[in-house]
Design a protein around this motif. Structure first.
Motif, short mmCIF file in Angstrom:
data_model
loop_
_atom_site.label_atom_id
_atom_site.label_comp_id
_atom_site.label_asym_id
_atom_site.label_seq_id
_atom_site.Cartn_x
_atom_site.Cartn_y
_atom_site.Cartn_z
N MET A 1 -6.99 12.24 13.03
CA MET A 1 -7.81 11.18 13.60
C MET A 1 -6.94 10.02 14.11
O MET A 1 -7.15 9.50 15.20
CB MET A 1 -8.80 10.70 12.53
N HIS A 2 -5.94 9.65 13.33
CA HIS A 2 -5.15 8.47 13.63
C HIS A 2 -4.16 8.74 14.78
O HIS A 2 -4.14 8.03 15.78
CB HIS A 2 -4.41 8.05 12.36
N TRP A 3 -3.37 9.80 14.62
CA TRP A 3 -2.42 10.16 15.68
C TRP A 3 -3.12 10.85 16.85
O TRP A 3 -2.97 10.45 18.01
CB TRP A 3 -1.31 11.07 15.13
N ASN B 1 4.00 0.66 18.51
CA ASN B 1 3.82 0.44 17.07
C ASN B 1 3.55 1.75 16.33
O ASN B 1 4.07 1.97 15.23
CB ASN B 1 2.62 -0.50 16.82
N HIS B 2 2.75 2.61 16.91
CA HIS B 2 2.43 3.86 16.23
C HIS B 2 3.61 4.83 16.23
O HIS B 2 3.87 5.49 15.22
CB HIS B 2 1.17 4.51 16.83
N ASP B 3 4.35 4.90 17.34
CA ASP B 3 5.57 5.71 17.34
C ASP B 3 6.47 5.28 16.18
O ASP B 3 7.03 6.10 15.45
CB ASP B 3 6.36 5.52 18.65
N GLY C 1 -3.99 -5.40 11.73
CA GLY C 1 -2.65 -5.80 12.13
C GLY C 1 -1.59 -4.95 11.46
O GLY C 1 -1.86 -3.82 11.05
N TRP C 2 -0.41 -5.51 11.35
CA TRP C 2 0.76 -4.78 10.89
C TRP C 2 1.59 -5.64 9.95
O TRP C 2 1.64 -6.86 10.10
CB TRP C 2 1.63 -4.38 12.08
N VAL C 3 2.28 -4.99 9.01
CA VAL C 3 3.27 -5.66 8.18
C VAL C 3 4.62 -5.02 8.49
O VAL C 3 4.72 -3.80 8.64
CB VAL C 3 2.95 -5.53 6.68
N LEU D 1 4.08 -1.07 8.58
CA LEU D 1 2.90 -0.51 7.90
C LEU D 1 1.65 -0.88 8.70
O LEU D 1 1.40 -2.07 8.95
CB LEU D 1 2.80 -1.07 6.47
N ASP D 2 0.91 0.13 9.09
CA ASP D 2 -0.33 -0.05 9.86
C ASP D 2 -1.44 -0.51 8.92
O ASP D 2 -1.80 0.20 7.98
CB ASP D 2 -0.68 1.30 10.52
N MET D 3 -1.98 -1.71 9.17
CA MET D 3 -3.06 -2.22 8.32
C MET D 3 -4.39 -2.25 9.07
O MET D 3 -5.29 -3.02 8.70
CB MET D 3 -2.70 -3.61 7.78
N GLU E 1 -7.92 -0.58 9.78
CA GLU E 1 -8.77 0.21 8.89
C GLU E 1 -8.66 1.71 9.16
O GLU E 1 -8.73 2.53 8.24
CB GLU E 1 -10.23 -0.25 9.05
N HIS E 2 -8.46 2.08 10.44
CA HIS E 2 -8.39 3.51 10.77
C HIS E 2 -7.20 4.20 10.09
O HIS E 2 -7.14 5.42 10.02
CB HIS E 2 -8.35 3.74 12.30
N ALA E 3 -6.23 3.41 9.60
CA ALA E 3 -5.05 4.00 8.98
C ALA E 3 -5.32 4.50 7.57
O ALA E 3 -4.62 5.39 7.07
CB ALA E 3 -3.91 2.97 8.95
FE LIG Z 1 -3.13 2.75 13.79
#
Ligand SMILES: [Fe+2]
Length: 262
Positions: A72-74, A125-127, A174-176, A209-211, A213-215
């Motif tokens: 789902m995410h990728w 970001n996802h890569d 967001g992201w950390v 780190l993907d924050m 919700e879908h992660a």
């Molecule tokens: Fe994501």
């Protein structure tokens, strides 16, 4: 596999195009022969950014991150960002000449983002996120990275606590990040909202780190604490982080204590 078609032999345009999304094959791309100032372009270049594959099988992070989440995410969200970006680029020919990194920086436009920024940054970001994890991850960093973390955070335990705290106090999506600050020559933990990435401030990302919700929702529902702890204890790739820090040393002299380079 990427797709790039040039009508001249010019190699002045380099595109980071991998794992081309089949859906775009054969698509006709509008092209302008002139730059906005009216000058002639050296060549016609048709290129798309591709959907990069995680460096492991989609079930390789189980039981900590499920195949269903990766699909789902990728396969869903990340793919959507790629497709939306490519659709936007059809309409903005001037942005074809950029690698993905450059595209993120250019479209950030000094804090007044262009319409392409969110999709370009989310692709980047996802890569980066997929490569921030590995099967059998977690544990503790080795060699120079551990030394640098201890120098900048006092101890690895303190670093972990601060990273987890940053993730759990991030408001919304967001992201950390663990980044290397170029000027300060030190590691820092930072939070970014939505698609914003530390690339735009010229920081050097080490871990993300993907924050969104879908992660985590499919695996952990609303338990963000469990997700973040599992990331830090079971998934984070200190191998990637070590390689990234070594690469960063090409650009940043970290000074004392010396970070050993293998
Ligand atoms: Fe994501």
């Amino acid at each position: 596999m990427g797709y790039c078609c040039c009508t001249s032999s010019s190699s002045s345009f380099n595109h980071l195009v991998t794992n081309f999304t089949p859906r775009f094959k054969g698509l006709k791309i509008p092209h302008q022969n002139k730059w906005p100032d009216g000058s002639q372009r050296a060549s016609k270049v048709y290129a798309y950014h591709g959907l990069k594959t995680p460096p492991y099988k989609l079930d390789a992070l189980e039981p900590y991150m499920s195949r269903r989440t990766l699909e789902m995410h990728w396969g869903g969200h990340h793919r959507s960002y790629v497709e939306a970006l490519n659709k936007q680029l059809e309409k903005n020919d001037i942005l074809y000449g950029h690698t993905l990194d450059e595209l993120v920086k250019v479209t950030y436009n000094n804090g007044n983002p262009l319409p392409e920024f969110n999709n370009a940054a989310q692709v980047w970001n996802h890569d980066f996120f997929w490569e921030s994890m590995q099967p059998g991850g977690g544990d503790i960093p080795k060699l120079g990275l551990l030394q640098q973390i201890e120098k900048d955070f006092g101890s690895f335990t303190n670093f972990k606590e601060k990273f987890i705290e940053a993730a759990l106090t991030l408001f919304g999506s967001g992201w950390v990040w663990l980044v290397l600050k170029r000027k300060e020559k030190r590691l820092e933990i930072i939070k970014t909202s939505n698609a914003v990435t530390p690339l735009v401030w010229d920081d050097i990302p080490i871990i993300s780190l993907d924050m969104w919700e879908h992660a985590y929702y499919l695996d952990y529902k609303n338990d963000r604490g469990k997700y973040v702890n599992v990331f830090m204890n079971q998934l984070v790739s200190w191998n990637s982080a070590t390689a990234r820090l070594m690469y960063a040393e090409t650009f940043v002299n970290l000074g004392e204590p010396k970070v050993p380079v293998a």
